[in-house]
Write an enzyme that holds these catalytic residues in place. Sequence first.
Site, PDB file in Angstrom:
ATOM      1  N   THR A   1       0.817  -1.222   0.000  1.00  0.00           N
ATOM      2  CA  THR A   1       0.000   0.000   0.000  1.00  0.00           C
ATOM      3  C   THR A   1       0.851   1.273   0.000  1.00  0.00           C
ATOM      4  O   THR A   1       0.332   2.363  -0.147  1.00  0.00           O
ATOM      5  CB  THR A   1      -0.901   0.019   1.258  1.00  0.00           C
ATOM      6  OG1 THR A   1      -0.055  -0.221   2.398  1.00  0.00           O
ATOM      7  CG2 THR A   1      -1.979  -1.047   1.199  1.00  0.00           C
ATOM      8  N   GLY A   2       2.158   1.134   0.198  1.00  0.00           N
ATOM      9  CA  GLY A   2       3.038   2.302   0.255  1.00  0.00           C
ATOM     10  C   GLY A   2       3.420   2.789  -1.137  1.00  0.00           C
ATOM     11  O   GLY A   2       3.037   2.205  -2.156  1.00  0.00           O
TER      12      GLY A   2
ATOM     13  N   ARG B   1      -3.344  -2.362   9.693  1.00  0.00           N
ATOM     14  CA  ARG B   1      -4.220  -1.239   9.326  1.00  0.00           C
ATOM     15  C   ARG B   1      -4.854  -1.402   7.959  1.00  0.00           C
ATOM     16  O   ARG B   1      -5.907  -0.861   7.681  1.00  0.00           O
ATOM     17  CB  ARG B   1      -3.415   0.081   9.295  1.00  0.00           C
ATOM     18  CG  ARG B   1      -2.853   0.539  10.598  1.00  0.00           C
ATOM     19  CD  ARG B   1      -2.051   1.833  10.423  1.00  0.00           C
ATOM     20  NE  ARG B   1      -0.791   1.640   9.699  1.00  0.00           N
ATOM     21  CZ  ARG B   1       0.345   1.262  10.246  1.00  0.00           C
ATOM     22  NH1 ARG B   1       0.388   1.034  11.533  1.00  0.00           N
ATOM     23  NH2 ARG B   1       1.443   1.100   9.534  1.00  0.00           N
TER      24      ARG B   1
ATOM     25  N   ARG C   1      21.697  -4.305   3.869  1.00  0.00           N
ATOM     26  CA  ARG C   1      22.543  -3.898   2.725  1.00  0.00           C
ATOM     27  C   ARG C   1      24.035  -4.115   2.954  1.00  0.00           C
ATOM     28  O   ARG C   1      24.745  -4.489   2.027  1.00  0.00           O
ATOM     29  CB  ARG C   1      22.311  -2.414   2.396  1.00  0.00           C
ATOM     30  CG  ARG C   1      20.964  -2.167   1.750  1.00  0.00           C
ATOM     31  CD  ARG C   1      20.801  -0.701   1.432  1.00  0.00           C
ATOM     32  NE  ARG C   1      19.441  -0.402   1.032  1.00  0.00           N
ATOM     33  CZ  ARG C   1      18.847   0.761   1.254  1.00  0.00           C
ATOM     34  NH1 ARG C   1      19.492   1.740   1.850  1.00  0.00           N
ATOM     35  NH2 ARG C   1      17.613   0.953   0.857  1.00  0.00           N
TER      36      ARG C   1
ATOM     37  N   CYS D   1      18.171   4.634  -2.907  1.00  0.00           N
ATOM     38  CA  CYS D   1      17.781   5.246  -4.187  1.00  0.00           C
ATOM     39  C   CYS D   1      18.879   6.145  -4.790  1.00  0.00           C
ATOM     40  O   CYS D   1      19.161   6.077  -5.990  1.00  0.00           O
ATOM     41  CB  CYS D   1      16.488   6.039  -4.017  1.00  0.00           C
ATOM     42  SG  CYS D   1      16.390   6.921  -2.462  1.00  0.00           S
TER      43      CYS D   1
ATOM     44  N   SER E   1       9.078  12.062  -2.021  1.00  0.00           N
ATOM     45  CA  SER E   1       8.502  10.706  -2.101  1.00  0.00           C
ATOM     46  C   SER E   1       9.497   9.664  -1.604  1.00  0.00           C
ATOM     47  O   SER E   1       9.104   8.554  -1.258  1.00  0.00           O
ATOM     48  CB  SER E   1       8.031  10.379  -3.522  1.00  0.00           C
ATOM     49  OG  SER E   1       9.117  10.467  -4.419  1.00  0.00           O
ATOM     50  N   GLY E   2      10.776  10.034  -1.534  1.00  0.00           N
ATOM     51  CA  GLY E   2      11.780   9.139  -0.961  1.00  0.00           C
ATOM     52  C   GLY E   2      11.538   8.856   0.518  1.00  0.00           C
ATOM     53  O   GLY E   2      12.076   7.900   1.066  1.00  0.00           O
TER      54      GLY E   2
ATOM     55  N   HIS F   1      14.975  12.134  -7.974  1.00  0.00           N
ATOM     56  CA  HIS F   1      16.174  12.631  -7.285  1.00  0.00           C
ATOM     57  C   HIS F   1      17.167  13.156  -8.329  1.00  0.00           C
ATOM     58  O   HIS F   1      17.346  12.539  -9.388  1.00  0.00           O
ATOM     59  CB  HIS F   1      16.877  11.492  -6.529  1.00  0.00           C
ATOM     60  CG  HIS F   1      16.153  11.013  -5.303  1.00  0.00           C
ATOM     61  ND1 HIS F   1      15.009  11.582  -4.818  1.00  0.00           N
ATOM     62  CD2 HIS F   1      16.455   9.987  -4.440  1.00  0.00           C
ATOM     63  CE1 HIS F   1      14.625  10.951  -3.719  1.00  0.00           C
ATOM     64  NE2 HIS F   1      15.482   9.970  -3.472  1.00  0.00           N
TER      65      HIS F   1
HETATM   66  N1  LIG Z   1      10.322   5.950  -1.309  1.00  0.00           N
HETATM   67  C1  LIG Z   1      11.506   5.685  -1.862  1.00  0.00           C
HETATM   68  O1  LIG Z   1      11.982   6.383  -2.779  1.00  0.00           O
HETATM   69  C2  LIG Z   1      12.324   4.530  -1.404  1.00  0.00           C
HETATM   70  C3  LIG Z   1      13.468   4.218  -2.101  1.00  0.00           C
HETATM   71  C4  LIG Z   1      14.234   3.141  -1.697  1.00  0.00           C
HETATM   72  C5  LIG Z   1      13.825   2.422  -0.595  1.00  0.00           C
HETATM   73  N2  LIG Z   1      12.706   2.760   0.076  1.00  0.00           N
HETATM   74  C6  LIG Z   1      12.336   1.953   1.226  1.00  0.00           C
HETATM   75  O2  LIG Z   1      11.096   1.301   1.014  1.00  0.00           O
HETATM   76  C7  LIG Z   1      10.372   1.212   2.222  1.00  0.00           C
HETATM   77  C8  LIG Z   1       8.966   1.775   2.081  1.00  0.00           C
HETATM   78  O3  LIG Z   1       9.020   3.063   1.528  1.00  0.00           O
HETATM   79  P1  LIG Z   1       7.716   3.794   1.015  1.00  0.00           P
HETATM   80  O4  LIG Z   1       8.201   5.059   0.434  1.00  0.00           O
HETATM   81  O5  LIG Z   1       6.852   2.904   0.163  1.00  0.00           O
HETATM   82  O6  LIG Z   1       6.938   4.082   2.410  1.00  0.00           O
HETATM   83  P2  LIG Z   1       5.388   4.375   2.660  1.00  0.00           P
HETATM   84  O7  LIG Z   1       4.772   5.013   1.477  1.00  0.00           O
HETATM   85  O8  LIG Z   1       5.342   5.092   3.953  1.00  0.00           O
HETATM   86  O9  LIG Z   1       4.746   2.904   2.837  1.00  0.00           O
HETATM   87  C9  LIG Z   1       5.087   2.063   3.900  1.00  0.00           C
HETATM   88  C10 LIG Z   1       4.521   0.679   3.643  1.00  0.00           C
HETATM   89  O10 LIG Z   1       4.956  -0.191   4.690  1.00  0.00           O
HETATM   90  C11 LIG Z   1       3.825  -0.831   5.253  1.00  0.00           C
HETATM   91  N3  LIG Z   1       4.023  -1.140   6.662  1.00  0.00           N
HETATM   92  C12 LIG Z   1       4.260  -0.276   7.675  1.00  0.00           C
HETATM   93  N4  LIG Z   1       4.306  -0.944   8.845  1.00  0.00           N
HETATM   94  C13 LIG Z   1       4.107  -2.259   8.555  1.00  0.00           C
HETATM   95  C14 LIG Z   1       4.030  -3.443   9.330  1.00  0.00           C
HETATM   96  N5  LIG Z   1       4.157  -3.420  10.668  1.00  0.00           N
HETATM   97  N6  LIG Z   1       3.819  -4.635   8.694  1.00  0.00           N
HETATM   98  C15 LIG Z   1       3.672  -4.663   7.346  1.00  0.00           C
HETATM   99  N7  LIG Z   1       3.705  -3.569   6.559  1.00  0.00           N
HETATM  100  C16 LIG Z   1       3.925  -2.380   7.162  1.00  0.00           C
HETATM  101  C17 LIG Z   1       2.717   0.167   5.086  1.00  0.00           C
HETATM  102  O11 LIG Z   1       1.475  -0.499   5.223  1.00  0.00           O
HETATM  103  P3  LIG Z   1       0.139   0.295   5.741  1.00  0.00           P
HETATM  104  O12 LIG Z   1      -0.397   1.032   4.542  1.00  0.00           O
HETATM  105  O13 LIG Z   1      -0.749  -0.805   6.201  1.00  0.00           O
HETATM  106  O14 LIG Z   1       0.587   1.207   6.832  1.00  0.00           O
HETATM  107  C18 LIG Z   1       2.994   0.629   3.653  1.00  0.00           C
HETATM  108  O15 LIG Z   1       2.544  -0.334   2.742  1.00  0.00           O
HETATM  109  C19 LIG Z   1      11.279   1.889   3.256  1.00  0.00           C
HETATM  110  O16 LIG Z   1      12.101   0.874   3.826  1.00  0.00           O
HETATM  111  C20 LIG Z   1      12.132   2.789   2.464  1.00  0.00           C
HETATM  112  O17 LIG Z   1      13.363   3.065   3.098  1.00  0.00           O
HETATM  113  C21 LIG Z   1      11.924   3.783  -0.302  1.00  0.00           C
END
Ligand SMILES: NC(=O)c1ccc[n+]([C@@H]2O[C@H](COP(=O)([O-])OP(=O)(O)OC[C@H]3O[C@@H](n4cnc5c(N)ncnc54)[C@H](OP(=O)(O)O)[C@@H]3O)[C@@H](O)[C@H]2O)c1
Length: 344
Positions: free
Chosen positions: A12-13, A40, A100, A129, A159-160, A242
């Site tokens: 969902t994220g 949730r 990592r 990223c 968005s990162g 980025h």
């Molecule tokens: N955004 C980027 O550019 C980027 C790049 C590289 C790596 N990342 C990494 O990817 C990860 C997520 O990033 P995002 O940007 O997608 O964050 P986000 O939009 O805040 O989404 C977080 C996701 O994690 C889920 N989650 C949170 N707590 C959880 C739990 N206890 N059990 C299972 N799922 C859970 C959330 O589910 P709910 O909707 O149910 O809360 C949601 O699906 C992070 O580790 C981040 O460091 C992100």
Amino acid sequence: MKEYRVGIVGATGLVGQEFVKILEQRDFPMSSIELFASERSIGKKMKFKGQDINVREAVPEAFEEIDIALFSAGADISRHLSPLVAKAGAVVVDNSSAFRMEPSVPLVVPEVNPEDIELHRGIIANPNCSTIQMVVALYPLHKVNPIKRIIVDTYQAVSGTGINAVDELTNQSRQVLNGQTTIPHVYPHQIAFNVLPEIDVFWDNGYTKEELKMVNETHKIMHAEDIAISATCVRVPVFTGHSESVHIEFTRPMSADEAERILAEAPGVKIIDDTAISLYPQPWAAAGTDEVFVGRIRRDVSHINGLVMWVVADNLRKGAALNAVQIAEEMVKRDWVRPREVTK
Ligand SMILES: NC(=O)c1ccc[n+]([C@@H]2O[C@H](COP(=O)([O-])OP(=O)(O)OC[C@H]3O[C@@H](n4cnc5c(N)ncnc54)[C@H](OP(=O)(O)O)[C@@H]3O)[C@@H](O)[C@H]2O)c1
């Protein structure tokens, strides 16, 4: 053709939603898809190829029938759940920072070190990223003329940081334009109409964790521990994409033309560079695309062996979900992951 049962954790994220889109767009060979998030999200539905899929809670028992698990739910969840999922027989591609730098976990950018995937013991890490887009652009040059030093400054999109940060920039932008006061929640200061030289926590040496990730991950991915690297990572009020200003010192001089010729042939790189008509990579244009865009390639006037360039990519796609799916594609192509017997 073999087909795999794929699970997405954090579906969902922002990254999770991108995973769903990319698996659809690239027609990944799948027999099923399972979408997981936190408690949730139980009861939520998401679309995959026109079908409604129920989002399930990410608990260890739910992964018994999964071949490939794509994780992007933060480092705490990965640390707890990934080893259990890997032990149950799936291969995990993990987007968080949890594993990592573990020596036994490959850290992979398919354009650079695909052969490292084979060394996995159930978990493969997807790099940060900012690191991914930099090494895609630098590695082809390094192969021809070894890099001795990199100085990089990043301009990273909100968005990162995830969905909450995107909402924060949207809301604060409205508030500022309406003359209202902003109250920061996600970042330590207002991000709308501002620039913050702070990404992740500060370390004792004055650098942030994000900056040190760029150093350590680049060494590991490029198998080049001796490159001196210094980064300053900056959050800017951009939604997606980025940007990086990269100053490179090579072993020998490299002209801008030579760099351009090498990068024109490099996998995953697209050159956008015509300053006469103000053509250069921009995050706004890179959002939603798959390439790493390179422009403003020029000799560094301050160093005989120096070159400077501007590197831009979509942080949610090449910086996260796309790179992880490419890792899964490499495993499938090289037959390094096998679909397990379906037991029910
Ligand atoms: N955004 C980027 O550019 C980027 C790049 C590289 C790596 N990342 C990494 O990817 C990860 C997520 O990033 P995002 O940007 O997608 O964050 P986000 O939009 O805040 O989404 C977080 C996701 O994690 C889920 N989650 C949170 N707590 C959880 C739990 N206890 N059990 C299972 N799922 C859970 C959330 O589910 P709910 O909707 O149910 O809360 C949601 O699906 C992070 O580790 C981040 O460091 C992100």
